[in-house]
Design a protein around this motif. Structure first.
Motif, PDB file in Angstrom:
ATOM      1  N   ILE A  24       0.862  -1.178   0.000  1.00 49.85           N
ATOM      2  CA  ILE A  24       0.000   0.000   0.000  1.00 49.85           C
ATOM      3  C   ILE A  24       0.897   1.227   0.000  1.00 49.85           C
ATOM      4  CG2 ILE A  24      -1.767   1.292   1.266  1.00 49.85           C
ATOM      5  CD1 ILE A  24      -2.660  -1.378   2.504  1.00 49.85           C
ATOM      6  N   LEU A  25       0.679   2.136  -0.951  1.00 45.90           N
ATOM      7  CA  LEU A  25       1.530   3.312  -1.093  1.00 45.90           C
ATOM      8  C   LEU A  25       0.759   4.577  -0.740  1.00 45.90           C
ATOM      9  CD1 LEU A  25       3.240   1.194  -2.596  1.00 45.90           C
ATOM     10  CD2 LEU A  25       3.757   2.942  -4.325  1.00 45.90           C
ATOM     11  N   TYR A  26       1.211   5.273   0.299  1.00 38.59           N
ATOM     12  CA  TYR A  26       0.709   6.603   0.645  1.00 38.59           C
ATOM     13  C   TYR A  26       1.839   7.581   0.350  1.00 38.59           C
ATOM     14  CZ  TYR A  26      -3.125   4.312   3.172  1.00 38.59           C
ATOM     15  OH  TYR A  26      -4.227   3.565   3.503  1.00 38.59           O
ATOM     16  N   THR A  27       1.976   7.914  -0.914  1.00 39.62           N
ATOM     17  CA  THR A  27       3.102   8.725  -1.373  1.00 39.62           C
ATOM     18  C   THR A  27       2.630   9.687  -2.455  1.00 39.62           C
ATOM     19  OG1 THR A  27       3.622   6.859  -2.860  1.00 39.62           O
ATOM     20  CG2 THR A  27       4.923   7.045  -0.850  1.00 39.62           C
ATOM     21  N   ASN A  28       3.403  10.757  -2.665  1.00 36.66           N
ATOM     22  CA  ASN A  28       3.026  11.678  -3.732  1.00 36.66           C
ATOM     23  C   ASN A  28       3.463  11.115  -5.079  1.00 36.66           C
ATOM     24  OD1 ASN A  28       5.769  12.317  -4.175  1.00 36.66           O
ATOM     25  ND2 ASN A  28       5.710  14.066  -2.799  1.00 36.66           N
ATOM     26  N   ALA A  29       3.130  11.811  -6.160  1.00 41.35           N
ATOM     27  CA  ALA A  29       3.344  11.266  -7.502  1.00 41.35           C
ATOM     28  C   ALA A  29       4.809  10.955  -7.800  1.00 41.35           C
ATOM     29  CB  ALA A  29       2.757  12.211  -8.553  1.00 41.35           C
ATOM     30  N   THR A  55       5.847   7.931  -5.714  1.00 40.91           N
ATOM     31  CA  THR A  55       5.216   6.724  -6.245  1.00 40.91           C
ATOM     32  C   THR A  55       5.969   6.218  -7.459  1.00 40.91           C
ATOM     33  OG1 THR A  55       3.026   7.379  -5.433  1.00 40.91           O
ATOM     34  CG2 THR A  55       3.092   5.802  -7.251  1.00 40.91           C
ATOM     35  N   ARG A  56       6.294   7.122  -8.372  1.00 39.73           N
ATOM     36  CA  ARG A  56       6.992   6.709  -9.598  1.00 39.73           C
ATOM     37  C   ARG A  56       8.356   6.099  -9.283  1.00 39.73           C
ATOM     38  NH1 ARG A  56       9.988   9.015 -14.201  1.00 39.73           N
ATOM     39  NH2 ARG A  56       8.994   8.399 -16.175  1.00 39.73           N
ATOM     40  N   GLU A  57       9.068   6.714  -8.362  1.00 37.14           N
ATOM     41  CA  GLU A  57      10.394   6.200  -8.018  1.00 37.14           C
ATOM     42  C   GLU A  57      10.296   4.803  -7.397  1.00 37.14           C
ATOM     43  OE1 GLU A  57      14.477   6.034  -7.758  1.00 37.14           O
ATOM     44  OE2 GLU A  57      13.237   7.538  -8.778  1.00 37.14           O
ATOM     45  N   ILE A  58       9.340   4.605  -6.498  1.00 37.78           N
ATOM     46  CA  ILE A  58       9.155   3.291  -5.875  1.00 37.78           C
ATOM     47  C   ILE A  58       8.815   2.243  -6.931  1.00 37.78           C
ATOM     48  CG2 ILE A  58       7.648   1.963  -4.343  1.00 37.78           C
ATOM     49  CD1 ILE A  58       7.413   4.487  -2.610  1.00 37.78           C
ATOM     50  N   LEU A  59       7.899   2.597  -7.830  1.00 41.98           N
ATOM     51  CA  LEU A  59       7.444   1.628  -8.827  1.00 41.98           C
ATOM     52  C   LEU A  59       8.537   1.298  -9.838  1.00 41.98           C
ATOM     53  CD1 LEU A  59       3.780   2.835  -9.453  1.00 41.98           C
ATOM     54  CD2 LEU A  59       4.587   0.982  -7.990  1.00 41.98           C
ATOM     55  N   LEU A  60       9.362   2.273 -10.187  1.00 41.24           N
ATOM     56  CA  LEU A  60      10.464   1.992 -11.107  1.00 41.24           C
ATOM     57  C   LEU A  60      11.469   1.035 -10.476  1.00 41.24           C
ATOM     58  CD1 LEU A  60      11.079   5.528 -12.667  1.00 41.24           C
ATOM     59  CD2 LEU A  60      10.329   3.469 -13.890  1.00 41.24           C
ATOM     60  N   VAL A  61      11.769   1.253  -9.195  1.00 43.19           N
ATOM     61  CA  VAL A  61      12.690   0.344  -8.510  1.00 43.19           C
ATOM     62  C   VAL A  61      12.066  -1.043  -8.387  1.00 43.19           C
ATOM     63  CG1 VAL A  61      13.911  -0.111  -6.350  1.00 43.19           C
ATOM     64  CG2 VAL A  61      13.831   2.215  -7.265  1.00 43.19           C
ATOM     65  N   ASP A  89      -1.758  16.038  -6.249  1.00 46.85           N
ATOM     66  CA  ASP A  89      -0.627  16.701  -6.884  1.00 46.85           C
ATOM     67  C   ASP A  89      -0.586  16.492  -8.395  1.00 46.85           C
ATOM     68  OD1 ASP A  89      -0.198  14.053  -6.119  1.00 46.85           O
ATOM     69  OD2 ASP A  89       1.977  14.259  -6.045  1.00 46.85           O
ATOM     70  N   ARG A  90      -1.242  15.463  -8.904  1.00 45.95           N
ATOM     71  CA  ARG A  90      -1.326  15.249 -10.352  1.00 45.95           C
ATOM     72  C   ARG A  90      -2.666  14.620 -10.688  1.00 45.95           C
ATOM     73  NH1 ARG A  90       3.509  15.045 -13.798  1.00 45.95           N
ATOM     74  NH2 ARG A  90       5.298  15.746 -12.586  1.00 45.95           N
ATOM     75  N   SER A  91      -3.128  14.844 -11.917  1.00 45.49           N
ATOM     76  CA  SER A  91      -4.387  14.251 -12.354  1.00 45.49           C
ATOM     77  C   SER A  91      -4.171  12.774 -12.670  1.00 45.49           C
ATOM     78  CB  SER A  91      -4.912  14.975 -13.605  1.00 45.49           C
ATOM     79  OG  SER A  91      -5.245  16.301 -13.305  1.00 45.49           O
ATOM     80  N   ILE A  92      -5.277  12.043 -12.702  1.00 47.46           N
ATOM     81  CA  ILE A  92      -5.210  10.628 -13.045  1.00 47.46           C
ATOM     82  C   ILE A  92      -5.282  10.508 -14.570  1.00 47.46           C
ATOM     83  CG2 ILE A  92      -7.696  10.270 -12.700  1.00 47.46           C
ATOM     84  CD1 ILE A  92      -4.967   7.789 -11.644  1.00 47.46           C
ATOM     85  N   ASP A  93      -4.186  10.877 -15.199  1.00 50.03           N
ATOM     86  CA  ASP A  93      -4.060  10.761 -16.649  1.00 50.03           C
ATOM     87  C   ASP A  93      -2.616  10.360 -16.956  1.00 50.03           C
ATOM     88  OD1 ASP A  93      -2.517  13.085 -16.423  1.00 50.03           O
ATOM     89  OD2 ASP A  93      -4.187  14.395 -16.954  1.00 50.03           O
ATOM     90  N   GLU A  94      -2.245  10.397 -18.216  1.00 50.76           N
ATOM     91  CA  GLU A  94      -0.909   9.908 -18.586  1.00 50.76           C
ATOM     92  C   GLU A  94       0.209  10.677 -17.903  1.00 50.76           C
ATOM     93  OE1 GLU A  94       0.181   9.156 -22.583  1.00 50.76           O
ATOM     94  OE2 GLU A  94      -1.651   8.065 -23.082  1.00 50.76           O
ATOM     95  N   TRP A 132       2.220   9.093 -14.960  1.00 51.94           N
ATOM     96  CA  TRP A 132       3.375   8.200 -15.116  1.00 51.94           C
ATOM     97  C   TRP A 132       4.355   8.660 -16.196  1.00 51.94           C
ATOM     98  CZ3 TRP A 132       4.117   6.039 -19.904  1.00 51.94           C
ATOM     99  CH2 TRP A 132       3.006   5.944 -20.744  1.00 51.94           C
ATOM    100  N   ARG A 133       3.857   9.425 -17.173  1.00 49.93           N
ATOM    101  CA  ARG A 133       4.715   9.846 -18.289  1.00 49.93           C
ATOM    102  C   ARG A 133       5.356  11.191 -17.957  1.00 49.93           C
ATOM    103  NH1 ARG A 133       4.762   8.304 -23.572  1.00 49.93           N
ATOM    104  NH2 ARG A 133       2.671   7.378 -23.495  1.00 49.93           N
ATOM    105  N   TYR A 134       6.673  11.195 -17.755  1.00 46.50           N
ATOM    106  CA  TYR A 134       7.407  12.410 -17.403  1.00 46.50           C
ATOM    107  C   TYR A 134       8.258  12.934 -18.555  1.00 46.50           C
ATOM    108  CZ  TYR A 134       6.288  12.103 -12.388  1.00 46.50           C
ATOM    109  OH  TYR A 134       5.639  12.094 -11.174  1.00 46.50           O
ATOM    110  N   GLY A 135       8.222  12.250 -19.703  1.00 45.21           N
ATOM    111  CA  GLY A 135       9.023  12.698 -20.831  1.00 45.21           C
ATOM    112  C   GLY A 135      10.500  12.404 -20.658  1.00 45.21           C
ATOM    113  N   ASP A 136      10.833  11.351 -19.908  1.00 42.67           N
ATOM    114  CA  ASP A 136      12.235  10.997 -19.715  1.00 42.67           C
ATOM    115  C   ASP A 136      12.488   9.565 -20.204  1.00 42.67           C
ATOM    116  OD1 ASP A 136      11.199   9.306 -17.751  1.00 42.67           O
ATOM    117  OD2 ASP A 136      11.742  10.620 -16.092  1.00 42.67           O
ATOM    118  N   ASP A 137      13.684   9.086 -19.965  1.00 44.61           N
ATOM    119  CA  ASP A 137      14.065   7.758 -20.458  1.00 44.61           C
ATOM    120  C   ASP A 137      13.360   6.626 -19.714  1.00 44.61           C
ATOM    121  OD1 ASP A 137      15.767   8.964 -22.260  1.00 44.61           O
ATOM    122  OD2 ASP A 137      17.552   8.747 -20.992  1.00 44.61           O
ATOM    123  N   ASN A 138      12.686   6.937 -18.626  1.00 45.44           N
ATOM    124  CA  ASN A 138      12.035   5.906 -17.817  1.00 45.44           C
ATOM    125  C   ASN A 138      10.553   5.726 -18.138  1.00 45.44           C
ATOM    126  OD1 ASN A 138      14.301   5.148 -16.199  1.00 45.44           O
ATOM    127  ND2 ASN A 138      14.042   7.041 -15.014  1.00 45.44           N
TER     128      ASN A 138
END
Length: 403
Positions: free
Chosen positions: A182-187, A190-196, A216-221, A224-230
């Motif tokens: 269960i993740l109670y984290t900001n966007a 969350t992304r960093e945890i999920l990538l690891v 802090d972010r909408s539930i849209d692309e 998860w999409r930050y425009g980086d290599d990940n």
């Protein structure tokens, strides 16, 4: 007022126009406060210097708590567009307070536990940070402390100091106790945890991540999409998650959102588009708060009641359903907004989020509305066949005689 000012103006304009023949509403703008102490001082100045008859706002639960003690003594109507904190549910401490928060932290907690019960996941680990997730973590912690049905543990993370190695360390350690996280984290957290987790192989179906999404972010692309290599790895990682959010846009919300963006830029110099900022549901709650207040104020005056009697005003407000820009909502007998919580997953084909479930707190009802995408073909087991540490399986040829 940059983000909420436009919604406040729109709400005021609505009630002044609708009740022009019966009400003469005078609005005294409040102050930008940075914490509970400043909120209490601002409330006192507004009460003694400006002789206000009611309070609407602020948007911080801790500030509402500080103001609430004063407003209770004054017995004035008090409506907050926030109020997700469980402390504010105490009607002895806050008998005149109406909480409009579209995010009831208790509802999120009960929704997650409903899912845990549905799939018989008795073991889970909670990751929480001091960011937007704090109240969610407190709520779940309180509920779990009163419940002995689960085996759980938790880890506190700090985005400011945690490195990739730190995230990897706690994820590996957590895997010794559960396959449900269960993740109670900001966007960004969350992304960093999920990538690891993805790099560790945790996104193939044996694990599930239950993520409470903040504002802090909408539930849209963009979530998860930050425009980086990940980005591609993130898209794959997010498929092992279920996301819990207060967002389910009504037909009226798109028009409301556009007007807020235009007014915010024109009147307050805040550029929603340029800053890639969402018009979230807390902003809409400011508007709904004024509309609801105007309706009940008009009824009170028409029936010869005292609009400054906060307890009587609250009784009129509660146990009713109102129209809102985010959809119809009910103020329950405890003065809290009964709002639904929604569950989304990521469509692997499109990378878009889709609605798959709803939770109605008033009925304690979980409704699955669409098929959930499970990377492993079905929900993860509570305990893997070989156990959390593979200690239930003995490899062929490894069994020997102990001398």
């Amino acid at each position: 007022m940059g983000r909420s000012g436009a919604a406040v103006d729109m709400g005021l304009e609505y009630i002044r126009k609708k009740y022009n023949d019966t009400l003469d509403i005078k609005f005294t703008p409040g102050y930008a406060v940075s914490g509970p102490t400043e909120a209490g001082a601002a409330a006192a100045e507004l009460y003694y210097k400006h002789n206000v008859d009611a309070f609407i706002g602020p948007g911080s639960s801790t500030s509402v708590e500080a103001m609430g003690h004063l407003v209770t003594q004054w017995n004035l109507p008090f409506i907050t567009p926030a109020g997700g904190s469980g402390t504010l549910a105490d009607k002895i401490l806050y008998p005149t307070l109406t909480r409009m928060s579209p995010i009831s932290v208790e509802s999120y907690s009960y929704f997650i536990l409903k899912m845990i019960d549905k799939y018989s996941w008795n073991h889970f680990v909670i990751f929480h940070s001091g960011s937007v997730s704090r109240l969610h973590w407190y709520s779940m912690d309180d509920i779990l402390k009163a419940n002995n049905d689960y085996s759980w543990s938790h880890y506190e993370i700090d985005q400011e100091t945690f490195t990739t190695a730190d995230y990897e360390r706690i994820l590996i350690d957590a895997s010794k106790y559960a396959r449900v996280f269960i993740l109670y984290t900001n966007a960004p957290e969350t992304r960093e945890i999920l990538l690891v987790a993805h790099r560790l192989g945790y996104s193939k179906g044996e694990y599930v991540m239950l993520v409470t999404k903040g504002l802090d972010r909408s539930i849209d692309e963009s979530y998860w999409r930050y425009g980086d290599d990940n980005d591609e790895a993130a898209k794959n990682a997010y498929q092992s998650c279920l996301f819990f959010t207060g967002e389910a846009v009504s037909s009226a919300f798109a028009a409301f959102e556009q007007e807020v963006k235009e007014r915010a830029l024109r009147d307050y110099g805040f550029d929603y588009v340029g800053t890639n900022t969402s018009v979230h549901f807390l902003t809409a709650s400011y508007y709904d708060s004024f509309v609801m207040f105007g309706q009940v104020l008009n009824e009170t005056v028409a029936e010869g009641g005292d609009p400054r009697d906060g307890r009587a005003f609250a009784e009129r407000l509660w146990n009713r359903t109102y129209p809102g820009v985010t959809g119809a909502y009910t103020i329950n007998s405890e003065g809290a907004r009964d709002s639904e919580v929604y569950m989304h997953d990521l469509d692997p084909a499109t990378g878009a989020f889709k609605l798959v479930g709803r939770y109605i707190r008033a009925k304690d009802s979980l409704i699955i509305v669409d098929e959930i995408h499970w990377p492993g073909g079905g929900p993860p087991l509570d305990i893997p066949k070989c156990g959390f540490r593979n200690d239930r399986c003995l490899s062929s040829g490894k069994l020997g005689t102990v001398r």
